[in-house]
Design an enzyme around this catalytic site. Sequence first.
Site, PDB file in Angstrom:
ATOM      1  N   THR A  90      43.009  46.103  36.130  1.00  0.00           N
ATOM      2  CA  THR A  90      42.975  45.281  37.338  1.00  0.00           C
ATOM      3  C   THR A  90      42.900  43.843  36.873  1.00  0.00           C
ATOM      4  O   THR A  90      41.908  43.414  36.285  1.00  0.00           O
ATOM      5  CB  THR A  90      41.778  45.634  38.225  1.00  0.00           C
ATOM      6  OG1 THR A  90      41.884  47.005  38.614  1.00  0.00           O
ATOM      7  CG2 THR A  90      41.753  44.764  39.476  1.00  0.00           C
ATOM      8  N   LYS A 100      34.472  40.845  38.438  1.00  0.00           N
ATOM      9  CA  LYS A 100      35.716  40.217  37.976  1.00  0.00           C
ATOM     10  C   LYS A 100      36.822  40.380  39.008  1.00  0.00           C
ATOM     11  O   LYS A 100      37.536  39.428  39.333  1.00  0.00           O
ATOM     12  CB  LYS A 100      36.120  40.827  36.634  1.00  0.00           C
ATOM     13  CG  LYS A 100      37.485  40.429  36.114  1.00  0.00           C
ATOM     14  CD  LYS A 100      38.573  41.473  36.424  1.00  0.00           C
ATOM     15  CE  LYS A 100      38.309  42.802  35.760  1.00  0.00           C
ATOM     16  NZ  LYS A 100      39.379  43.786  35.998  1.00  0.00           N
ATOM     17  N   LYS A 148      45.910  46.131  44.594  1.00  0.00           N
ATOM     18  CA  LYS A 148      44.580  46.481  44.080  1.00  0.00           C
ATOM     19  C   LYS A 148      43.527  45.522  44.612  1.00  0.00           C
ATOM     20  O   LYS A 148      42.385  45.908  44.869  1.00  0.00           O
ATOM     21  CB  LYS A 148      44.588  46.480  42.549  1.00  0.00           C
ATOM     22  CG  LYS A 148      43.240  46.892  41.914  1.00  0.00           C
ATOM     23  CD  LYS A 148      42.810  48.305  42.309  1.00  0.00           C
ATOM     24  CE  LYS A 148      41.425  48.653  41.778  1.00  0.00           C
ATOM     25  NZ  LYS A 148      41.383  48.854  40.333  1.00  0.00           N
TER      26      LYS A 148
END
Length: 290
Positions: free
Chosen positions: A98, A241, A173
């Site tokens: 990701t 993150k 995502k």
Amino acid sequence: MGKEKIAFIGTGVMGSSIVKHLINAEYDVTIFTRTKERAESVITLGAKWADTVGQAVKDADLIFTMVGYPADVEEVYYSENGILENAQKRAILVDMTTSSPELAKRIAADAEKRGLHSIDAPVSGGDVGAQNGTLSIMCGGDEQTYRRLLSIFEVFGKQIVYQGAAGAGQHTKMCNQIAIATNMIGVCEALAYGKEAGLDADTILQSISSGAAGSWSLSNLAPRIIKGDFEPGFFVKHFLKDMNIALTEAELMGISLPGLEMARNMYDELVVEGYGEKGTQVLYKRYMSK
């Protein structure tokens, strides 16, 4: 496609399970990860070990990467001993990290200049989905390349969807992580409320997990919370993150995401308190101390 040679860079919580599925499907898999000891379970199954990224990818037809942060993606793709400098022509690069949509676009453009193909294919489903081979895979890049990869994605994925051009997988995502972020708050608050009301947590789940409140987090992470299991299926530090990437992209697009900002701030506090290596369900600890 036939049984191509596969290089897999990054065998962490999810990557190791994906590699096991590939080996069980009789693919020739060479791996590299920063700490060899953490890859022993897949080496024992038959994965070949390489001492560097360059060594791992030089003969590979397909190169999968699943590392931690965009900076790690940059390193494995752009370093002198990295993928772009060492992959053979016509190899297909599949980044399952990701990561930043802009980085995915840059990798795709630079790969094309070198006669390579690139797909960004982040996944959702956590450690359970990886173990069971039921991951949701969100793909961006050349559609023909995506179709060539479908049979391999089906080895470890269940919901495999082409989202559009390079970067589209990463943007999808981000949508996934945005939905999870505030949902996780709801799961924790529901359990905290039920506890204060004197209800049995397992009995609560019997009713609400199959109703309108149902979600993956409620079905898979709430039982872990009830058991006091806060070990990672997905690390807090990596979720943080992801939220930061999504907020950066949202700012570039000129949209406000106040729910995501609230969740990011809550997880920020957990990292400060030392919970960065725990699973995302550790958010419940915020409510245990109230």
